[in-house]
Motif scaffolding. Structure first.
Motif, PDB file in Angstrom:
ATOM      1  N   ASP A 190      -5.580   3.588   4.189  1.00 33.02           N
ATOM      2  CA  ASP A 190      -4.783   2.365   4.176  1.00 33.02           C
ATOM      3  C   ASP A 190      -5.233   1.341   3.147  1.00 33.02           C
ATOM      4  N   GLU A 237      -5.281  -0.265  -0.641  1.00 34.31           N
ATOM      5  CA  GLU A 237      -4.334  -0.387  -1.763  1.00 34.31           C
ATOM      6  C   GLU A 237      -4.753   0.454  -2.972  1.00 34.31           C
ATOM      7  N   TYR A 262      -3.522   4.017  -2.665  1.00 34.72           N
ATOM      8  CA  TYR A 262      -2.107   4.371  -2.541  1.00 34.72           C
ATOM      9  C   TYR A 262      -1.728   5.375  -3.630  1.00 34.72           C
ATOM     10  N   ASN A 316      -0.706   4.203  -6.914  1.00 35.71           N
ATOM     11  CA  ASN A 316      -1.820   3.591  -7.655  1.00 35.71           C
ATOM     12  C   ASN A 316      -2.817   4.644  -8.125  1.00 35.71           C
ATOM     13  N   LEU A 324       0.203   6.810   5.027  1.00 36.79           N
ATOM     14  CA  LEU A 324      -1.193   6.388   4.926  1.00 36.79           C
ATOM     15  C   LEU A 324      -2.056   7.242   5.852  1.00 36.79           C
ATOM     16  N   VAL A 326       4.867   4.486   3.079  1.00 35.22           N
ATOM     17  CA  VAL A 326       5.068   3.476   2.048  1.00 35.22           C
ATOM     18  C   VAL A 326       5.764   4.102   0.850  1.00 35.22           C
ATOM     19  N   ALA A 375       4.536  -2.560  -3.384  1.00 35.62           N
ATOM     20  CA  ALA A 375       5.181  -1.400  -2.767  1.00 35.62           C
ATOM     21  C   ALA A 375       5.952  -1.865  -1.534  1.00 35.62           C
ATOM     22  N   TYR A 414      -3.264  -2.299   4.180  1.00 40.22           N
ATOM     23  CA  TYR A 414      -1.840  -2.590   3.921  1.00 40.22           C
ATOM     24  C   TYR A 414      -1.618  -3.669   2.872  1.00 40.22           C
ATOM     25  N   VAL A 448       1.744  -4.198   0.151  1.00 43.20           N
ATOM     26  CA  VAL A 448       2.950  -3.559   0.694  1.00 43.20           C
ATOM     27  C   VAL A 448       3.795  -4.614   1.398  1.00 43.20           C
TER      28      VAL A 448
END
Lengths: 537, 537
Positions: free
Chosen positions: A178, A180, A183, A186, A196, A242, A251, A528, A531
């Motif tokens: 979870d 960033e 992700y 990314n 996630l 996501v 996102a 998170y 997002v």
């Protein structure tokens, strides 16, 4: 006689001298820092392999000329399944699932009899993405709501490696956590809809404020509260899936279902997007790489549980049937778009079945144990490759392959081997020779398997040593012959005499290399971030 | 709703009324007294099957016209091997033997995934020869030196059934015991070299009067005699292998080896005679039927024990390799003689592996247990059929077949179904449809398995009930789903609700039929009568 003694003595000396920093004759492709054991293999076989690589490159060049671009790459990776549960009927007839499209894949492509993974979801997925054992990035177990941890941004994924030259897409289950920085969009993928956590987090239905009786697994209020004085132990909510595009922020939350119907709808929408991705890039001058890692096991679907009508009627069996139908659709789409010949499709499970919840996913077949075990039952999975331009129908390969090898192999086939980072240990091995030349052309004869942070077992050729099993066999060391004893039930007495120290040497070099190249700490922090939550869930 | 109730009620009544003496619509071929359960199957499917049989007969007639005679039949039956130990690489790569000719047989012919046998040698061999469960002729365990028992003369073997129209030959391991009436050449085979006991009796080397230290297993004088006062307990000698010709008396001792070399020489001579038999009859206007049931497991060969050089290096593995090479020779011979197309070759093991002596033959693979167990590990074996004129390469069939079915199937293909006796229960079922039309054309969905004199288990469809297992599951009844749980480790709770009584009904009819057609007592008496001992052993 003297000569024989001298030659024996030399062999012993050679074995003793085989430390990590061996003088290599042929240059390791890409100048990678391979795991120490592969450095030894390269020292012994590198000249031959380098020569073979030239032949293979000529073949890849010819293919590129013929098709006008490099091959498209599709990696399908699903949950929790034992070797033999899908594929050829000689295995599935005994105990398996109805999956005609995977059966067809086995018939028309290559089946691997020794594909190894890590023993659980997150580690296997990280190893596939980064070409490194998951322990090296701290991703050592399946990340659950709300662990507040994830894949470190400093990891270099296969999408980052092939970036610029490939369109990259990722759909469904990432399970990278979870954070960033971890992700999927990314981490190099152009376009991604990714979870996630795992699919069960999509079936918790914790977000439904109006119907508090919802969840298959979790409800903040659904328990006896007689002795209850810590409200913060139970999360009120979490995020599941996501959608993100590389370089675009923020996102967006794609789906956090509140009912089983919403869960199914989310999966259906992701599947449509997966096919759109293929359609969109089929005619492009750039090839595409697609990670379609579908959500398997719709455990919330009570109605699918144990009807008495079909051979393997369980919720799992129904889920697999649905996934298999999608695989059929995907192959039909590749045919329709005229790109089947030049597309490599790798399809496999991410680890062994969850045996304790038999019969849902728990059939261990040839092997002992399942998910989270480092016996073969946990780490040896069904795996198939279809690449019509290259692979003969019905090919079977018995070479050892590890899921991390896909990283190197895809990089090689994409012509981006030089983009693999050289500042860290890479566990993956280029197995293009195995795809192109078939059986007995693999380049790995060992597999390290971690159970959480600790080394659990080491496979070398047909032998396997365990570090945390307890059969009462030997003092702290248990050795098995996997050809004679795939269930790892009969510890070896004769062979431990000479294998014990050999295994210790391999592990010693492995640990020594970790000191030189320490593990990256897992990413930790507020979850998170980056997002935007959906207004209407 | 009323209609539905009526139809349900009728179904229940139909099930209750289904006693052995059901009015059959289409006549059972040959007017056989089938086991009661098959009578029920015939009542439900006989019309369809009788119609199918006409189509199949037309095909067999066309083949006979094309080749000028009926097919030659070869049955290869060897010892103690689990499903998957030979054949397709997806099985053998995990754990199996190097047997390239059996692998080729799987690739070029048919593989059976549910071939059932009896749980040990003598019973399986008797069931194959007589089409009846071995318990019906009292041949309920492997006969050893000097049991003074054997196959009753009143049993009618497949050789007696096809006599006159086929040349019949039998070579190597019969294991029908030491009674004259049961000798293979007295049971219908024209020409036979056959062992009375198993191959271990040929490796006891008890006959060597000059070297009293000989035996791998037995020496009358090779034990501590401190507390010894019964000389007669230890046999001084026994007989192993006999040569006989139908209607010629006396038979002759063929070999009772006194050394391992003699044992090997005897096997080599029998192999030469096997090939001579094929050569001799290849061009005849009459087809031939050959039972080549080779001696496997040269346990006396200490030098073959556990070298570290090959994948499955055990004495067993070496024996299997040698047998496989002979199978290769046999196929080459059929090609050379131009009779490969019109020859049916069935190759299979006689029961599961001897798991307690791992790793010699003990690898149980998918299943639990081995030889002498009535779990799948004891009774489900590798089996292949090659018949180039009829069977497509790479065919896989998942239908249940029992070794006794070969009796009926061979009789049918030989055009001698009317020679099967109708005064006794026949357990075998004609499976010609399965060979000719492939998967889903079998005619059996049940298997009774005896352990010695007592019923041990009953398979029906995917379910199996045990009568003498002890998992602590249910009071005297343990039920398993073989598709979900081929290792029979998870007794069913839900399904026992409706399977319990159903299984009881099937067993009840089975026992009722035995009262009507009682078992034949095993032959007992002085051993070795009618055999001339070799002067020079």
């Amino acid at each position: 006689m003297l000569l024989r003694f001298v030659s024996t003595a030399l062999c012993i000396v050679a074995a003793l001298a085989a430390l990590p920093a061996l003088a290599q004759k042929a240059h390791v492709p890409g100048g990678l820092v391979h795991e120490a054991e592969f450095q030894r293999l390269w020292a012994a076989n590198g000249d031959r392999w380098a020569e073979e690589d030239e032949e293979i490159q000529a073949k890849l060049d010819a293919l590129e000329k013929r098709f006008g671009k490099k091959p498209n790459i599709i990696h399908i990776l699903w949950d929790d399944m034992r070797y033999g549960a899908v594929g050829h009927r000689l295995l599935t007839d005994v105990s398996g699932y109805e999956a005609p499209n995977l059966q067809r894949m086995a018939e028309e492509g290559m089946s691997l009899t020794r594909m190894y993974t890590e023993p659980s979801c997150t580690p296997t997925r990280v190893a596939a993405a980064t070409g490194r054992l998951a322990v090296r990035s701290g991703m050592i177990f399946p990340i659950f709501p709300i662990h507040r941890m994830g894949l470190p941004g400093s990891e270099v994924t296969i999408a980052e490696v092939v970036d610029d030259t490939y369109h990259t897409g990722f759909f469904e289950k990432a399970h990278f956590g979870d954070q960033e920085e971890g992700y999927v969009h990314n981490q190099g993928w152009d376009e991604a809809i990714f979870s996630l956590y795992n699919q069960f987090a999509g079936q918790g239905f914790n977000g439904d404020a109006e119907n508090q009786g919802y969840s298959i697994a979790y409800s903040p209020d659904g328990y006896d509260k007689k002795y209850f004085f810590d409200d913060s132990f139970r999360p009120l909510d979490w995020m599941w899936t996501v959608e993100g595009f590389e370089g675009e922020a923020p996102a967006k939350e794609f789906s956090t279902p509140t009912t089983f119907e919403e869960y199914q709808q989310a999966n259906a929408r992701m599947w449509e997007r997966t096919k759109q991705f293929v359609r969109k890039h089929a005619g492009s001058t750039k090839p595409f790489m697609l990670q379609w890692w579908p959500n398997l096991y719709e455990v919330a679907d009570e109605s699918a549980m144990r009807p008495w009508t079909t051979q393997h009627a369980t919720a799992s069996a129904e889920s697999i049937k649905r996934m298999d139908a999608k695989i059929g659709e995907l192959f039909a789409l590749l045919e329709e778009l005229g790109i089947a010949e030049n597309t490599i499709v790798v399809a496999m499970a991410d680890n062994g079945p969850m045996v304790p919840i038999w019969p849902e996913t728990g059939q261990n077949g040839f092997f002992r144990g399942g998910k989270n075990d480092v016996t073969e039952g946990g780490i040896r999975v069904p795996a198939f490759v279809k690449w019509p331009a290259v692979i003969e129908p019905g090919t079977v390969v018995g070479d050892i392959v590890h899921v991390s090898d896909l990283f190197n192999t895809f990089a090689r086939i994409a012509g981006r081997y030089d983009q693999i980072p050289t500042d860290r240990v890479i566990d993956g091995i280029d197995q293009t020779a195995l795809l192109v030349k078939g059986d007995k052309h693999g380049r790995r004869d060992y597999v390290f398997t971690y159970k959480g942070p600790a080394l659990g077992s080491l496979v070398k050729q047909q032998f396997k040593r365990h570090f945390a099993l307890s059969t009462g066999a030997l003092a702290g060391a248990e050795f098995f012959d996997l050809y004679k004893d795939p269930r790892e039930e009969n510890p070896l007495m004769a062979e431990f005499l000479w294998t014990w120290a050999q295994f210790d040497h391999i592990v010693g070099r492995h640990r020594q290399q970790i000191e030189e190249y320490p593990h990256t700490p897992v990413a930790r922090g507020v979850p998170y971030t980056g997002v935007e939550r959906r207004a209407d869930p």
